[in-house]
Design a protein around this motif. Structure first.
Motif, mmCIF file in Angstrom:
data_model
loop_
_atom_site.group_PDB
_atom_site.id
_atom_site.type_symbol
_atom_site.label_atom_id
_atom_site.label_comp_id
_atom_site.label_asym_id
_atom_site.label_seq_id
_atom_site.Cartn_x
_atom_site.Cartn_y
_atom_site.Cartn_z
ATOM 1 N N THR A 1 34.254 74.040 61.025
ATOM 2 C CA THR A 1 33.891 74.428 62.387
ATOM 3 C C THR A 1 33.451 73.213 63.191
ATOM 4 O O THR A 1 33.790 73.079 64.369
ATOM 5 N N SER A 2 32.699 72.316 62.571
ATOM 6 C CA SER A 2 32.303 71.083 63.251
ATOM 7 C C SER A 2 33.530 70.286 63.667
ATOM 8 O O SER A 2 33.624 69.809 64.806
ATOM 9 N N CYS B 1 28.724 66.401 61.791
ATOM 10 C CA CYS B 1 27.582 67.253 61.477
ATOM 11 C C CYS B 1 26.726 66.611 60.393
ATOM 12 O O CYS B 1 27.098 65.603 59.783
ATOM 13 N N GLN B 2 25.572 67.223 60.166
ATOM 14 C CA GLN B 2 24.623 66.766 59.159
ATOM 15 C C GLN B 2 24.353 67.897 58.175
ATOM 16 O O GLN B 2 24.417 69.072 58.544
ATOM 17 N N ILE B 3 24.046 67.524 56.946
ATOM 18 C CA ILE B 3 23.629 68.488 55.936
ATOM 19 C C ILE B 3 22.324 67.997 55.329
ATOM 20 O O ILE B 3 22.202 66.829 54.965
ATOM 21 N N PRO C 1 18.683 65.117 66.270
ATOM 22 C CA PRO C 1 18.526 66.468 66.822
ATOM 23 C C PRO C 1 19.711 66.884 67.693
ATOM 24 O O PRO C 1 19.724 67.984 68.223
ATOM 25 N N ALA C 2 20.709 66.012 67.816
ATOM 26 C CA ALA C 2 21.834 66.274 68.712
ATOM 27 C C ALA C 2 23.108 66.679 67.980
ATOM 28 O O ALA C 2 24.140 66.895 68.616
ATOM 29 N N LEU C 3 23.063 66.806 66.633
ATOM 30 C CA LEU C 3 24.259 67.158 65.871
ATOM 31 C C LEU C 3 24.082 68.501 65.160
ATOM 32 O O LEU C 3 22.971 68.824 64.708
ATOM 33 N N PRO C 4 25.143 69.287 65.029
ATOM 34 C CA PRO C 4 25.061 70.516 64.237
ATOM 35 C C PRO C 4 24.583 70.182 62.824
ATOM 36 O O PRO C 4 25.049 69.198 62.226
#
Length: 352
Positions: free
Chosen positions: A74-75, A82-84, A185-188
């Motif tokens: 989805t990203s 995105c980040q995990i 704080p700006a990435l899914p």
């Protein structure tokens, strides 16, 4: 005089249980994971686990892999990285499987948090293994932190902490310190909790989720997803046996009390402001969310006579996932994220 007993040692040992269960499932061909043996000491001498454990590990891994794969997909479809963040990551190999797979370019940052004893052991294993180290990138860009209890690289970050402490004092300093933040704080961002929150008080686990929700709300639009895997429904007769068995190992489950049934699990997210949440037992996932051809394949691996016992065990473990997003448009864009009865076979482990 004997030294005081480490009250957390029993909890830390559950990571060894999980690693050995995954190793067994890999060796028995339920799963593919070329990295797990590098995190298990004397892996070639470890005995196989019983079929019930192998099947449970397969169902758990397949479902969580699918959810993570969908998050990455989805990203990518929204042309964003995105980040995990894996909390209580233990000996998990997910970073290496993603970083050598089809969606490696989608991953901006992968952060693992756990007890310092766990992260120290993992950092040592990574440095010792040429296979694991090679995936991190140029050796000159990889550094040890916190006296060897942490490790930092361009994408992968391993950090020691006690998740039960106030998040402002732990997560805030480790992830969001001004001038050195490793969590944007700006990435899914996707949060992973695999058998973690059940060992914490409900107050402590809610505080962690609330901290992340507040942190990403400040940015206005990124999607925040979370996956929780753990045991629940421990008030019935089978659940009480599970609890008593764990007590003999000095393991308690304070986080399970608020969740007596499957309908209560989404409340973990919805009660603090997540936009949507859903939960499924491993029993239901095995029945309706694993491709029939996969079920047929694993049925040929080992003889299983105790199908009723298997269903009983799987019915006391669940995967819950939730979406938190400050804006309705963001929530709608990520609204299709979740397990589907079409049950795709995850492919993030295979580079196209």
């Amino acid at each position: 005089m004997l030294p005081p007993r480490d009250s957390d040692s029993a909890i830390r040992l559950t990571d060894s249980d999980a690693a050995l269960a995954r190793l067994s499932a890999v060796q028995k061909n339920y799963l593919e994971d070329p990295f797990i043996k590098h995190l298990v000491p004397r892996w070639h001498l470890q005995p196989a686990r019983p079929p019930l454990i192998n099947i449970g590990t397969f169902v758990r891994a397949t479902a969580i892999d699918d959810l993570v794969f969908q998050w990455l997909q989805t990203s990518a479809s929204h042309a964003t990285r995105c980040q995990i963040v894996s909390l209580g990551a233990g000996s998990d190999t997910r970073f290496w499987r993603i970083a050598t797979g089809a969606h490696k370019e989608t991953l901006a940052s992968y952060i693992e948090l756990d007890f310092s004893e766990i992260t120290t052991k993992k950092a040592m294993a990574i440095r010792k293994s040429e296979v694991l180290s090679a995936v991190l990138g140029n050796p000159s860009d990889v550094t040890l932190l916190h006296g060897g209890a942490g490790l930092d690289s361009p994408v992968y970050h391993l950090l020691p902490t006690d998740l039960r402490l106030p998040p402002a004092d732990t997560l805030g300093k480790l992830l969001a310190s001004e001038g050195s933040a490793i969590l944007s704080p700006a990435l899914p961002t996707l949060l992973l909790f695999e058998c973690v929150l059940v060992y914490m008080t409900p107050t402590a686990s809610s505080a962690i989720l609330q901290w992340f929700l507040d942190y990403f709300s400040s940015a206005g639009s990124p999607a925040l997803g979370s996956i929780v895997y753990e045991m629940f429904r421990l008030q019935d007769s089978f659940g009480r046996v599970m609890v008593e068995n764990l007590k003999t190992r000095n393991v308690s489950l304070p986080g399970a009390e608020p969740y007596p049934d499957i309908d209560s699990l989404p409340g973990r997210f919805l009660n603090i402001g997540f936009k949507a949440a859903r939960a499924l037992t491993l029993k239901d996932i095995r029945k309706s969310y694993i491709p029939p051809e996969e079920l047929e394949r694993i049925s040929q691996l080992e003889l299983v006579d105790e199908i009723e016992e298997l269903d009983l065990v799987l019915d006391h473990y669940a995967i819950t996932w939730g979406i938190g997003a400050p804006q309705a448009a963001t929530a709608a864009a990520w609204g299709q994220w979740g397990l589907s009865t079409k049950a795709r076979v995850p492919v993030e482990d295979v580079e196209e």
